[in-house]
Design an enzyme around this catalytic site. Structure first.
Site, PDB file in Angstrom:
ATOM      1  N   ARG A  65      -1.564  -6.681   0.996  1.00  0.00           N
ATOM      2  CA  ARG A  65      -1.459  -8.124   1.267  1.00  0.00           C
ATOM      3  C   ARG A  65      -2.379  -8.967   0.393  1.00  0.00           C
ATOM      4  O   ARG A  65      -2.100 -10.127   0.135  1.00  0.00           O
ATOM      5  CB  ARG A  65      -1.671  -8.386   2.749  1.00  0.00           C
ATOM      6  CG  ARG A  65      -0.520  -7.815   3.574  1.00  0.00           C
ATOM      7  CD  ARG A  65      -0.800  -7.900   5.071  1.00  0.00           C
ATOM      8  NE  ARG A  65       0.158  -7.093   5.792  1.00  0.00           N
ATOM      9  CZ  ARG A  65      -0.060  -5.849   6.204  1.00  0.00           C
ATOM     10  NH1 ARG A  65      -1.223  -5.258   5.963  1.00  0.00           N
ATOM     11  NH2 ARG A  65       0.864  -5.186   6.846  1.00  0.00           N
ATOM     12  N   GLU A 102      -8.610   5.310  11.009  1.00  0.00           N
ATOM     13  CA  GLU A 102      -8.604   5.811  12.387  1.00  0.00           C
ATOM     14  C   GLU A 102      -7.859   7.134  12.482  1.00  0.00           C
ATOM     15  O   GLU A 102      -8.146   7.961  13.325  1.00  0.00           O
ATOM     16  CB  GLU A 102      -7.931   4.793  13.310  1.00  0.00           C
ATOM     17  CG  GLU A 102      -8.680   3.495  13.458  1.00  0.00           C
ATOM     18  CD  GLU A 102      -7.916   2.483  14.282  1.00  0.00           C
ATOM     19  OE1 GLU A 102      -7.243   2.892  15.250  1.00  0.00           O
ATOM     20  OE2 GLU A 102      -7.996   1.294  13.950  1.00  0.00           O
TER      21      GLU A 102
END
Length: 180
Positions: A65, A102
């Site tokens: 992004r 994660e």
């Protein structure tokens, strides 16, 4: 339109998707801002106004992004753009930095011939959450001798305290202090 009106327009345009990409996560979608032309213009104005007072030589956008936000800034302040991409996406000589996610590990790469020592860099991305990818970008750029002027994000999840892990200035336009 005032700065506060622009911020409100951008914030109101961000869509939320609960339980994406997995249960318990609230995904904040910057792409919804790109679907509202007034909000997108407001975002561009906010980015450019903020960066125009900084001393930068280069805008670096994070995969993916940051690739949308960086060029909006570059064309207005007339500074070049350089991407930091995921491993295996850039040709030529690259420097690498791995970081933890994660759910595993990832690696960023940067074309080393595109940056010189002491280059003043602005890193741009849409979201600062845990700080893993931003921290990797900071380390990668420092490893090639760049000077980080600032990390600029549209949104920050302040409860995750990522800015405390980064040893560089951080600026966010919109802060969310909890997941709900």
């Amino acid at each position: 339109m005032s700065r506060d009106q622009k911020l409100k327009l951008v914030k109101d345009s961000i869509k939320f998707y609960p339980d994406f990409p997995r249960p318990g996560i609230i995904f904040r979608d910057i792409f919804s801002v790109f679907q509202d032309i007034l909000a997108l213009k407001a975002l561009k104005d906010l980015l450019v106004e903020h960066v125009s007072v900084l001393q930068v030589d280069l805008i670096v956008g994070l995969d993916s992004r940051g690739f949308l936000l960086g060029p909006m800034i570059c064309t207005e302040i007339e500074k070049p753009f350089l991407p930091i991409r995921k491993k295996g996406k850039l040709p030529g000589k690259v420097a690498r930095q791995s970081y933890n996610l994660e759910y595993g590990e990832a690696t960023f790469e940067l074309q080393t011939e595109s940056i010189k020592k002491e280059t003043r860099v602005l890193i741009v991305d849409d979201l600062l959450a845990t700080g893993g990818s931003m921290g990797a970008a900071v380390n990668l750029l420092k490893s090639v001798g760049a000077v980080i002027t600032e990390c600029l994000v549209v949104m920050e999840l302040t409860n995750l305290k990522a800015r405390e892990k980064l040893d560089v200035p951080v600026y966010s336009f919109i802060q969310f202090d909890h997941e709900v």
